[in-house]
Write a protein that holds these residues in place. Structure first.
Motif, short mmCIF file in Angstrom:
data_model
loop_
_atom_site.label_atom_id
_atom_site.label_comp_id
_atom_site.label_asym_id
_atom_site.label_seq_id
_atom_site.Cartn_x
_atom_site.Cartn_y
_atom_site.Cartn_z
N SER A 243 43.69 47.71 36.15
CA SER A 243 44.44 47.35 37.36
C SER A 243 44.77 48.62 38.15
O SER A 243 45.00 49.68 37.58
CB SER A 243 45.72 46.60 37.00
OG SER A 243 45.42 45.43 36.28
N ILE A 252 45.60 45.37 42.82
CA ILE A 252 44.32 44.75 42.45
C ILE A 252 44.30 44.59 40.94
O ILE A 252 44.11 45.57 40.21
CB ILE A 252 43.12 45.57 42.93
CG1 ILE A 252 43.20 45.82 44.44
CG2 ILE A 252 41.81 44.88 42.57
CD1 ILE A 252 42.09 46.69 44.97
N ASN A 255 40.65 45.47 38.23
CA ASN A 255 39.65 46.06 39.12
C ASN A 255 38.47 46.58 38.30
O ASN A 255 38.64 47.19 37.24
CB ASN A 255 40.29 47.21 39.91
CG ASN A 255 39.30 47.83 40.89
OD1 ASN A 255 38.75 47.16 41.75
ND2 ASN A 255 39.04 49.12 40.74
N THR A 257 35.18 48.96 37.87
CA THR A 257 34.59 50.22 38.32
C THR A 257 33.36 50.51 37.48
O THR A 257 33.40 50.38 36.25
CB THR A 257 35.59 51.38 38.20
OG1 THR A 257 36.78 51.04 38.91
CG2 THR A 257 35.01 52.66 38.78
#
Length: 422
Positions: A243, A252, A255, A257
Motif C-alpha cells: 500500500s 492506494i 499497489n 509494482t
C-alpha cells in the motif's frame, strides 16, 4: 483502535473539567476502516503490530473474495466458463441433473402424445397402430426417451410412420440431445484437462534471500519443475504488493509494482530443466533501493511471483504462483546447490531445494552501499582537483612575478634615460 482510545480519553478529561450537574453527551468518533487500519504505530506502546494479510497464498490461490456483485446475470452470459469454474461436486450434480431433466421432459411429451391419440386405450389391440409400439405408460415413455436421446435402440419400443407429431418430436429430441451431449461432454473434458494440476509440480522455494552477487545486492528465489516433461516458453514475473500514499494524499491499497527479474536482458525466459535461481538486482529502479536489513522486518509488503508456460503434452497454458512476505525474506543467505554431476548425467537433489546457508552480506541498503562506494572514490577526485588548482595558482603567481619583473625593468630604463638627459 489506539487512536480511538486516545480520542475517548481526551473527551473524558474535557468532560470532567465541566460542571458535573450539566448533562454532557460524549460522541465517540467513528473512524473509517482505512484510518483504523493505517494508524501510526508509535501512538501507544500497547498497540500491537497488525498481522500482514497475504494477497496470494503459498499454494498460488488468490486471497480475494468478490462481494456485493449485483450484476450476476453476467455469469449466465458465459455459462460455459461458469460451469468449468465450479467445484467438482457441483459440476457432477449439474451434469446428472441436465440429462435427467431432459429425459423426463421428453418422456412426458411422449406420454402426452400417446395419451392424446388414445394409444393407452388400445393397449393389446392388434388392429390399432400406436405412435410408439409397446408404450403402455409413463415409465415406458421415459425409457423410450432415454433410448432416443442416447441412441441406444433396444428394438422393443419403436416409433411408427402413422404419427407425424412423433416424428417431429423425434427430430427435435435428437438435435437437442446432440447439443446437450456436446456441451456437457465438452465442459467435463475442459474440466478434466485443466492445467491447474500441472502447476502442482512447479515448486517455489519456501523463502527468498537477499545477498551479494557479482558485487551487487540481489533479491533471489528458486523455482523448479518436478516432471520430466518440460514447460515450453516458460517465463517468470514478479510483483511487489504494498500500500502507498501519493503526494496528493490519495491512498492506494495493495499497489502493484513490477520487480525486474531480467525482462530487458531476456533472463526472464527460462529453460526450466533443472531448478533455477531467479535474481533481481537491487538498483535505483528497484523498490528495495532504500531498504536495509534493519528496516526490512518493519515493512509491510508481499512479493508475488508468477511462472507461466505451455504444457508440453497438451499445449495448454499453465500458470503457477507463490508469494513471499517480509518474514519469509532472509537477509544474508544463499541457496544450497542442488545440482550434481553423476556418471553420465546430472542429478537434482530436491531434498535441498528449500535449504539456505548464511553468507557474509552487508546490513546496509543498496543506496547506502552506493553512497559508501562513491565516498571511497572522493579522495582521488579531491587530489586531482587540488592538483589542478595548485597548478593554476602557480601559473598565476608566475605570471604576476613576470609582470612585476617587467615593470621593474621598465622603471630602471626610464630612470637611466632621465639621468642621461640631466
Amino acid at each position: 483502535v489506539c487512536l480511538f482510545l486516545m480520542a475517548a480519553n481526551v473527551l473524558e478529561e474535557d468532560s470532567m473539567e465541566q460542571d458535573i450537574e450539566s448533562p454532557v453527551t460524549i460522541h465517540q468518533p467513528k473512524l473509517p476502516k482505512q484510518a483504523r487500519e493505517d494508524l501510526p504505530k508509535n501512538i501507544n506502546k500497547e498497540c500491537v503490530k497488525r498481522k500482514i494479510q497475504r494477497y496470494v497464498r503459498k499454494d498460488g490461490k488468490c486471497n480475494v473474495h468478490h462481494g456485493n456483485v449485483r450484476e450476476t446475470y453476467r455469469y449466465l452470459t458465459d455459462i460455459f466458463t461458469t460451469l468449468v469454474d465450479l467445484k467438482w461436486r457441483f459440476n457432477l450434480l449439474i451434469f446428472v441433473m441436465v440429462y435427467t431433466v431432459t429425459w423426463l421432459f421428453f418422456g412426458m411429451i411422449w406420454w402426452l402424445i400417446a395419451y392424446m391419440r388414445g394409444d393407452m386405450d388400445h393397449i393389446g389391440d392388434s388392429t390399432w397402430t400406436p405412435c410408439v409400439s409397446n408404450l403402455n405408460g409413463f415409465v415406458s415413455a421415459f425409457l423410450f426417451s432415454i433410448e432416443t436421446e442416447t441412441t441406444i435402440g433396444y428394438g422393443y419400443r419403436v416409433i411408427t410412420d402413422k404419427c407425424p407429431e412423433g416424428i417431429i418430436l423425434l427430430l427435435v429430441q435428437s438435435v437437442l440431445g446432440s447439443i446437450v451431449n456436446a456441451f456437457m461432454v465438452g465442459c467435463m473434458f475442459v474440466k478434466i484437462s485443466q492445467p491447474k494440476k500441472r502447476a502442482e509440480t512447479l515448486v517455489f522455494s519456501t523463502n527468498a534471500v537477499i545477498s551479494m552477487r557479482d558485487g551487487k545486492l540481489c533479491l533471489m528465489f528458486r523455482v523448479g519443475d518436478l516432471r520430466n516433461s518440460h514447460i515450453v516458453e516458460a517465463s517468470i514475473r514478479a510483483k511487489l504488493i504494498k500500500s502507498k500514499q501519493t503526494k496528493e494524499g490519495e491512498f492506494i491499497p495493495l499497489n502493484q509494482t513490477d520487480i525486474n527479474v531480467g525482462y530487458y536482458t531476456g533472463d526472464d525466459r527460462l529453460f526450466l530443466v533443472s531448478p533455477l535461481i531467479i535474481s533481481h538486482e537491487i538498483n535505483q529502479q528497484s523498490p528495495f533501493w532504500e531498504i536495509s536489513k534493519a528496516q526490512l522486518p518493519k515493512e509491510e509488503l508481499e512479493i508475488v511471483v508468477i511462472l507461466e508456460g505451455m504444457v508440453e503434452a497438451t499445449g495448454m497454458t499453465c500458470q503457477a504462483r507463490s508469494s513471499y512476505i517480509t518474514s519469509e525474506i532472509l537477509w544474508g543467505y544463499r541457496f544450497t546447490p542442488v545440482l550434481t554431476l553423476e556418471d553420465g548425467f546430472y542429478e537434482v537433489d530436491y531434498n535441498s531445494f528449500h535449504e539456505t546457508y548464511e553468507t557474509n552480506t552487508p546490513v546496509y541498503s543498496a543506496k547506502e552501499l552506493a553512497e559508501m562506494a562513491s565516498r571511497a572514490e572522493l579522495p582521488l577526485t579531491w587530489s586531482v582537483s587540488s592538483k589542478l588548482d595548485q597548478h593554476a595558482e602557480l601559473e598565476t603567481e608566475e605570471e604576476e612575478k613576470n609582470q612585476e619583473d617587467q615593470n621593474e625593468r621598465n622603471g630602471d630604463v626610464a630612470n637611466l634615460e632621465n639621468e642621461s638627459k640631466v
